[in-house]
Design an enzyme around this catalytic site. Sequence first.
Site, PDB file in Angstrom:
ATOM      1  N   PRO A   7       0.783  -1.244   0.000  1.00 48.24           N
ATOM      2  CA  PRO A   7       0.000   0.000   0.000  1.00 48.24           C
ATOM      3  C   PRO A   7       0.814   1.293   0.000  1.00 48.24           C
ATOM      4  O   PRO A   7       0.839   2.034   0.989  1.00 48.24           O
ATOM      5  CB  PRO A   7      -0.841  -0.141   1.274  1.00 48.24           C
ATOM      6  CG  PRO A   7       0.022  -0.951   2.187  1.00 48.24           C
ATOM      7  CD  PRO A   7       0.732  -1.931   1.287  1.00 48.24           C
ATOM      8  N   CYS A   8       1.421   1.595  -1.124  1.00 46.73           N
ATOM      9  CA  CYS A   8       2.168   2.844  -1.241  1.00 46.73           C
ATOM     10  C   CYS A   8       1.230   4.050  -1.139  1.00 46.73           C
ATOM     11  O   CYS A   8       1.683   5.152  -0.823  1.00 46.73           O
ATOM     12  CB  CYS A   8       2.982   2.874  -2.530  1.00 46.73           C
ATOM     13  SG  CYS A   8       2.066   2.462  -4.010  1.00 46.73           S
TER      14      CYS A   8
END
Length: 182
Positions: free
Chosen positions: A133-134
């Site tokens: 989850p950037c």
Amino acid sequence: MVALNKTQLATPVGQMVLVEQGGVLVSMAFGHRWHWHLEVLQRDFGEISWQAGGSKNRTFIERYFAGDLEGLLEVQWSLKGTSFQESVWRALATIEPNRTVSYLQLARQIGRPRAVRAVANAVGANRLAIVLPCHRVIGSDGKLTGFAAGLDKKRWLLAHETLDERVSTGIAMQHDNSTHQL
């Protein structure tokens, strides 16, 4: 020649392309970023034989978009990168839904507090959008920044995970020096 499975997936944030090797996700791209992912896959795997068919991880990703945020935890994934990049990607995997961290916090987490720019570059080289989850990484000032798919998609993903209208309308989040909870 390496056999990879390619699956198209329509999502609320647009078309996505899932690429798997033996049921393990090796790339998840927003449709408009597919060209970059393809170049990296060809670099990493050499000649590719594209297979069509069902994705073993598709259901988990569909569950995420349906509101079951834990669905992503069941995705089997693998990425090739430098040891530094891989350390950043492993750290990304630990950021829980409804939480954000700054690039500085991520750098501290991997034991490299002076490597904030290198951490940002490794986050940008993440080929497993949403799964790693950037979109949960923000600026030290609490503002949304740096998402290759666009800040509109980052804002949508954070709002989806928090159901917090302040994020979806772009109102700045409160900031302190700890992990942000929205």
